[in-house]
Design an enzyme around this catalytic site. Structure first.
Site, PDB file in Angstrom:
ATOM      1  N   CYS A  71     -33.055  16.492   2.978  1.00 15.36           N
ATOM      2  CA  CYS A  71     -32.189  15.905   4.007  1.00 15.36           C
ATOM      3  C   CYS A  71     -32.452  16.605   5.339  1.00 15.36           C
ATOM      4  CB  CYS A  71     -30.725  16.081   3.609  1.00 15.36           C
ATOM      5  SG  CYS A  71     -29.545  15.390   4.793  1.00 15.36           S
ATOM      6  N   SER A 113     -29.266   8.327  -2.869  1.00 11.70           N
ATOM      7  CA  SER A 113     -30.162   9.108  -2.015  1.00 11.70           C
ATOM      8  C   SER A 113     -31.050  10.060  -2.800  1.00 11.70           C
ATOM      9  CB  SER A 113     -29.350   9.915  -1.000  1.00 11.70           C
ATOM     10  OG  SER A 113     -28.670   9.057  -0.140  1.00 11.70           O
TER      11      SER A 113
END
Length: 194
Positions: free
Chosen positions: A133, A174
Site C-alpha cells: 500500500c 485488496s
C-alpha cells in the site's frame, strides 16, 4: 539523488508533496508526476531508497494532533498489505505487476506476523519497506477513519482491536493485511484535540 541510488528510470526523481505530506515521482523533462513508481523502476532499489529517505520516524500515536480535527467515533490504525495476483489492483509502489498467488501472499504475511508478534519489529517499521500500500510511506498509517470508510472486512477487524493490538490475517479484495489500532476518539478525547 541519482537514478542509480533510487532505481528510477533516467530523468525521474522523488519529490515531496506539501499538500499530501507524501513523496511522489516526477519527471522534469515531461512534467509528468505520479504517486506510483514509473515503469522501468528497479523495485529493490526504490524500496530501499524510500525506506531510508521517505519514511516517518516518530511514533504514530504521538502524531495524533497532525490529523485535521478527527471526529468522534473514528479510530486510527496502520496496516501492512500484501497483494496477490487476484487482488482488485495487482500492482503496487514496489511491483508493477504482482504475480504471487493468494497462498504465497498469506505465507509472506504470516512470516511478518510472527516477526511483529514476536517483538522483533514493529508493524509500522515493517510496513515502510514491505507493504504493497502507498501508506507504507507513512509506516502504514491510515489516519482516522470511521464506519463505512474502509472495506467491510478491514473495518470489522480494525474496530474489534483495542488500541495497541495487532490483528491476525485480514482478507479483503485488496489483498491480505495485518492491522494495528493506534487510537480511538470519544467525545471527551476529540474535544481535547481540537
Amino acid at each position: 539523488m541519482s537514478s542509480q541510488e533510487t532505481g528510477l528510470p533516467t530523468a525521474w526523481e522523488v519529490r515531496h508533496s506539501n499538500s499530501k505530506n507524501l513523496p511522489y515521482y516526477f519527471n522534469p523533462s515531461t512534467k509528468e508526476s505520479r504517486w506510483e513508481p514509473p515503469p522501468g523502476t528497479d523495485p529493490d532499489k526504490i524500496k530501499t531508497y524510500m525506506a531510508t529517505h521517505h519514511s516517518t520516524s516518530a511514533n504514530p500515536s504521538s502524531q495524533i494532533l497532525q490529523s485535521s480535527h478527527p471526529q468522534e467515533g473514528k479510530i486510527r490504525a496502520a496496516h501492512l498489505l500484501v497483494k496477490h495476483r487476484d487482488s482488485r489492483r495487482p500492482s503496487s509502489w514496489k511491483e508493477e505487476k504482482i504475480t504471487r498467488s493468494k497462498e504465497e501472499a498469506l505465507q509472506v504475511l504470516r512470516g511478518y506476523e510472527g516477526r511483529i508478534k514476536g517483538g522483533e519489529v514493529g508493524l509500522g517499521d515493517l510496513a515502510t519497506s514491505e507493504s504493497d500500500c502507498s501508506s507504507a510511506r507513512k509506516k502504514g498509517d491510515l489516519g482516522f477513519f470511521g464506519h463505512g470508510d474502509m472495506q467491510k472486512e478491514f473495518e470489522q477487524a480494525a474496530f474489534a482491536l483495542k488500541p495497541g493490538e495487532v490483528s491476525g490475517v485480514v482478507d479483503t479484495a485488496s489483498g491480505v493485511h495485518l492491522i494495528e489500532r493506534y487510537a480511538s476518539l470519544s467525545r471527551c478525547s476529540a474535544a481535547s484535540l481540537v
